[in-house]
Design a protein around this motif. Structure first.
Motif, mmCIF file in Angstrom:
data_model
loop_
_atom_site.group_PDB
_atom_site.id
_atom_site.type_symbol
_atom_site.label_atom_id
_atom_site.label_comp_id
_atom_site.label_asym_id
_atom_site.label_seq_id
_atom_site.Cartn_x
_atom_site.Cartn_y
_atom_site.Cartn_z
ATOM 1 N N MET A 1 0.984 -1.243 -0.038
ATOM 2 C CA MET A 1 0.037 -0.003 -0.046
ATOM 3 C C MET A 1 0.746 1.286 0.001
ATOM 4 S SD MET A 1 -2.848 0.992 2.639
ATOM 5 C CE MET A 1 -2.144 0.600 3.926
ATOM 6 N N THR A 2 0.503 2.204 -0.917
ATOM 7 C CA THR A 2 1.557 3.274 -1.087
ATOM 8 C C THR A 2 0.812 4.437 -0.245
ATOM 9 O OG1 THR A 2 0.269 4.095 -3.036
ATOM 10 C CG2 THR A 2 2.178 2.715 -3.379
ATOM 11 N N ARG A 3 1.605 5.439 0.016
ATOM 12 C CA ARG A 3 1.235 6.777 0.957
ATOM 13 C C ARG A 3 0.321 6.235 2.035
ATOM 14 N NH1 ARG A 3 -1.586 10.171 -2.732
ATOM 15 N NH2 ARG A 3 -2.117 8.549 -3.988
ATOM 16 N N ARG A 4 0.727 5.302 2.944
ATOM 17 C CA ARG A 4 -0.080 4.884 4.079
ATOM 18 C C ARG A 4 -0.251 6.116 5.044
ATOM 19 N NH1 ARG A 4 2.516 -0.087 6.426
ATOM 20 N NH2 ARG A 4 0.940 -1.189 5.197
ATOM 21 N N VAL A 5 -1.272 6.180 5.458
ATOM 22 C CA VAL A 5 -1.759 7.105 6.483
ATOM 23 C C VAL A 5 -2.432 6.315 7.890
ATOM 24 C CG1 VAL A 5 -3.202 9.176 7.149
ATOM 25 C CG2 VAL A 5 -2.044 8.971 4.517
ATOM 26 N N TRP A 6 -1.888 6.740 8.671
ATOM 27 C CA TRP A 6 -2.202 6.122 10.179
ATOM 28 C C TRP A 6 -3.416 6.871 10.756
ATOM 29 C CZ3 TRP A 6 -0.283 1.171 11.152
ATOM 30 C CH2 TRP A 6 0.726 0.808 10.445
ATOM 31 N N ILE A 7 -4.546 6.366 11.057
ATOM 32 C CA ILE A 7 -5.446 7.174 11.867
ATOM 33 C C ILE A 7 -5.726 6.435 13.047
ATOM 34 C CG2 ILE A 7 -7.889 7.909 11.786
ATOM 35 C CD1 ILE A 7 -8.054 7.641 8.797
ATOM 36 N N PHE A 8 -5.279 7.181 14.150
ATOM 37 C CA PHE A 8 -5.275 6.702 15.533
ATOM 38 C C PHE A 8 -6.399 7.397 16.338
ATOM 39 C CE2 PHE A 8 -0.999 6.214 14.484
ATOM 40 C CZ PHE A 8 -0.535 4.908 14.878
ATOM 41 N N ASP A 9 -7.153 6.626 16.947
ATOM 42 C CA ASP A 9 -7.824 6.681 18.215
ATOM 43 C C ASP A 9 -7.106 7.325 19.248
ATOM 44 O OD1 ASP A 9 -10.493 6.980 19.745
ATOM 45 O OD2 ASP A 9 -9.789 5.008 20.700
ATOM 46 N N LEU A 10 -7.556 7.999 20.058
ATOM 47 C CA LEU A 10 -6.783 8.303 21.469
ATOM 48 C C LEU A 10 -7.064 7.639 22.539
ATOM 49 C CD1 LEU A 10 -5.111 10.612 22.450
ATOM 50 C CD2 LEU A 10 -7.104 11.814 23.062
ATOM 51 N N ASP A 11 -8.230 7.651 23.567
ATOM 52 C CA ASP A 11 -8.582 6.768 24.431
ATOM 53 C C ASP A 11 -8.487 5.228 24.411
ATOM 54 O OD1 ASP A 11 -8.584 9.275 25.994
ATOM 55 O OD2 ASP A 11 -10.439 9.677 25.553
ATOM 56 N N ASN A 12 -7.635 4.533 25.303
ATOM 57 C CA ASN A 12 -7.570 3.352 25.261
ATOM 58 C C ASN A 12 -7.109 2.800 23.913
ATOM 59 O OD1 ASN A 12 -8.475 2.805 27.725
ATOM 60 N ND2 ASN A 12 -10.500 1.943 27.313
ATOM 61 N N THR A 13 -6.212 3.732 22.926
ATOM 62 C CA THR A 13 -5.545 3.295 21.992
ATOM 63 C C THR A 13 -4.169 3.827 22.118
ATOM 64 O OG1 THR A 13 -7.452 2.955 20.544
ATOM 65 C CG2 THR A 13 -5.327 3.266 19.522
ATOM 66 N N LEU A 14 -4.007 5.074 22.337
ATOM 67 C CA LEU A 14 -2.619 5.794 22.343
ATOM 68 C C LEU A 14 -2.337 5.705 23.963
ATOM 69 C CD1 LEU A 14 -2.583 8.389 19.916
ATOM 70 C CD2 LEU A 14 -1.277 6.554 19.708
ATOM 71 N N HIS A 15 -3.217 5.576 24.645
ATOM 72 C CA HIS A 15 -3.153 5.494 26.235
ATOM 73 C C HIS A 15 -4.068 4.830 26.873
ATOM 74 C CE1 HIS A 15 -5.730 8.530 28.203
ATOM 75 N NE2 HIS A 15 -6.078 8.732 26.859
ATOM 76 N N ASN A 16 -3.871 4.317 28.178
ATOM 77 C CA ASN A 16 -4.890 3.584 28.890
ATOM 78 C C ASN A 16 -5.879 4.430 29.535
ATOM 79 O OD1 ASN A 16 -6.235 2.035 30.613
ATOM 80 N ND2 ASN A 16 -4.486 1.176 31.827
ATOM 81 N N ALA A 17 -6.858 4.812 29.300
ATOM 82 C CA ALA A 17 -7.832 5.723 29.695
ATOM 83 C C ALA A 17 -8.681 5.152 30.742
ATOM 84 C CB ALA A 17 -8.794 6.291 28.519
ATOM 85 N N SER A 18 -8.748 3.833 30.661
ATOM 86 C CA SER A 18 -9.773 3.246 31.658
ATOM 87 C C SER A 18 -9.308 3.172 33.198
ATOM 88 C CB SER A 18 -9.859 1.541 31.359
ATOM 89 O OG SER A 18 -10.657 1.408 30.035
ATOM 90 N N ALA A 19 -8.251 3.245 33.409
ATOM 91 C CA ALA A 19 -7.687 3.213 34.759
ATOM 92 C C ALA A 19 -8.220 4.421 35.493
ATOM 93 C CB ALA A 19 -6.124 3.099 34.810
ATOM 94 N N HIS A 20 -7.873 5.837 35.050
ATOM 95 C CA HIS A 20 -8.218 7.117 35.656
ATOM 96 C C HIS A 20 -9.090 7.914 34.892
ATOM 97 C CE1 HIS A 20 -5.193 5.464 38.284
ATOM 98 N NE2 HIS A 20 -4.233 5.722 37.606
ATOM 99 N N VAL A 21 -8.879 8.063 33.809
ATOM 100 C CA VAL A 21 -9.546 9.041 32.809
ATOM 101 C C VAL A 21 -10.918 8.826 32.659
ATOM 102 C CG1 VAL A 21 -9.583 10.362 30.605
ATOM 103 C CG2 VAL A 21 -7.445 9.966 31.753
ATOM 104 N N PHE A 22 -11.467 7.464 32.423
ATOM 105 C CA PHE A 22 -12.806 7.181 32.132
ATOM 106 C C PHE A 22 -13.555 7.250 33.243
ATOM 107 C CE2 PHE A 22 -12.353 4.820 27.713
ATOM 108 C CZ PHE A 22 -12.396 5.955 27.012
ATOM 109 N N PRO A 23 -13.223 6.695 34.251
ATOM 110 C CA PRO A 23 -14.065 6.904 35.672
ATOM 111 C C PRO A 23 -14.239 8.220 35.893
ATOM 112 C CG PRO A 23 -12.351 5.036 35.926
ATOM 113 C CD PRO A 23 -11.994 5.980 34.695
ATOM 114 N N HIS A 24 -13.163 9.394 35.552
ATOM 115 C CA HIS A 24 -13.358 10.586 36.056
ATOM 116 C C HIS A 24 -14.622 11.226 35.061
ATOM 117 C CE1 HIS A 24 -12.411 14.595 37.220
ATOM 118 N NE2 HIS A 24 -12.521 15.118 36.090
ATOM 119 N N ILE A 25 -14.375 10.760 33.642
ATOM 120 C CA ILE A 25 -15.367 11.634 32.765
ATOM 121 C C ILE A 25 -16.733 10.883 32.980
ATOM 122 C CG2 ILE A 25 -16.255 11.422 30.235
ATOM 123 C CD1 ILE A 25 -12.974 11.476 29.860
ATOM 124 N N ASN A 26 -16.931 9.803 33.559
ATOM 125 C CA ASN A 26 -18.177 9.225 33.704
ATOM 126 C C ASN A 26 -18.820 9.840 34.705
ATOM 127 O OD1 ASN A 26 -18.085 7.133 31.422
ATOM 128 N ND2 ASN A 26 -17.265 5.597 32.873
#
Length: 213
Positions: A1-26
């Motif tokens: 595949m030429t000219r690949r473009v990576w599309i990243f989700d943020l929470d629970n993909t680039l960092h673990n949001a379940s430990a502290h962030v998601f409980p706070h948001i909820n």
């Protein structure tokens, strides 16, 4: 595949949001519903969950059924006095992202101010060409195809060039329908047909690249 473009989700993909962030948001979202819809805690929490399950985001249900101002909601539910302590940083993540050939974009259902704050704390903000937050999708969060199409148009991309890296199967399914390659960040053993590659965390991406070709 030429000219690949990576599309990243943020929470629970680039960092673990379940430990502290998601409980706070909820908790913050439940408190918002209590205050602005005059509900007790149990009813507010149940409604938050109901809208999340039905629409993919609590905000979508609030806008649809209660006329909630999205900016007001997002600002008040994404306040983090102690975000630096809550974000769990993987020191090697920057190196791993640099090792991936091609452009990189963050595509998150989170608000812009929060997404940029997390990327700064992870020390990877400079690795991305763009950060597309929920404001840029006109508050139509993934898995709604509107945001995906807007991202493709914004960067003049074809879906086949893109690799969507996500923890959410619903969002991966939407990406696959558009013709994107898909990487599921998960510890689950199953592998749905709309998932091309499965990794336990993004640190495994450089080794998994050959499986995307």
């Amino acid at each position: 595949m030429t000219r690949r473009v990576w599309i990243f989700d943020l929470d629970n993909t680039l960092h673990n949001a379940s430990a502290h962030v998601f409980p706070h948001i909820n908790r913050s979202m439940t408190e918002y519903l209590q205050q602005h819809l005059q509900l007790d805690e149990q009813a507010a929490n149940a409604l938050r969950m109901h809208y999340w399950q039905r629409y993919g985001a609590t905000l979508s249900g609030l806008m649809r059924h209660h006329g909630t101002n999205p900016d007001h909601f997002l600002w008040h539910t994404h306040q983090f006095p102690d975000l630096e302590r809550m974000v769990l940083r993987e020191p090697r993540l920057r190196h791993v992202l640099k090792a991936l050939p091609g452009r990189k974009v963050v595509f998150s259902n989170a608000p812009r101010h929060y997404a940029h704050a997390v990327l700064r704390l992870l020390r990877i903000e400079g690795q991305f060409d763009d950060v597309m937050a929920v404001e840029q999708t006109r508050y139509r969060p993934k898995p709604d195809s509107f945001g995906f199409m807007r991202l493709l148009r914004r960067h003049r991309l074809k879906a086949a060039q893109c690799v969507m890296v996500e923890d959410s199967t619903e969002n991966l399914q939407a990406a696959k329908k558009l013709g994107m390659h898909t990487v599921w960040v998960t510890t689950e053993t199953r592998k749905p047909p709309y998932v091309d590659v499965k990794v336990r965390n993004v640190m495994e991406l450089p080794r998994a690249m050959s499986r995307l070709d």
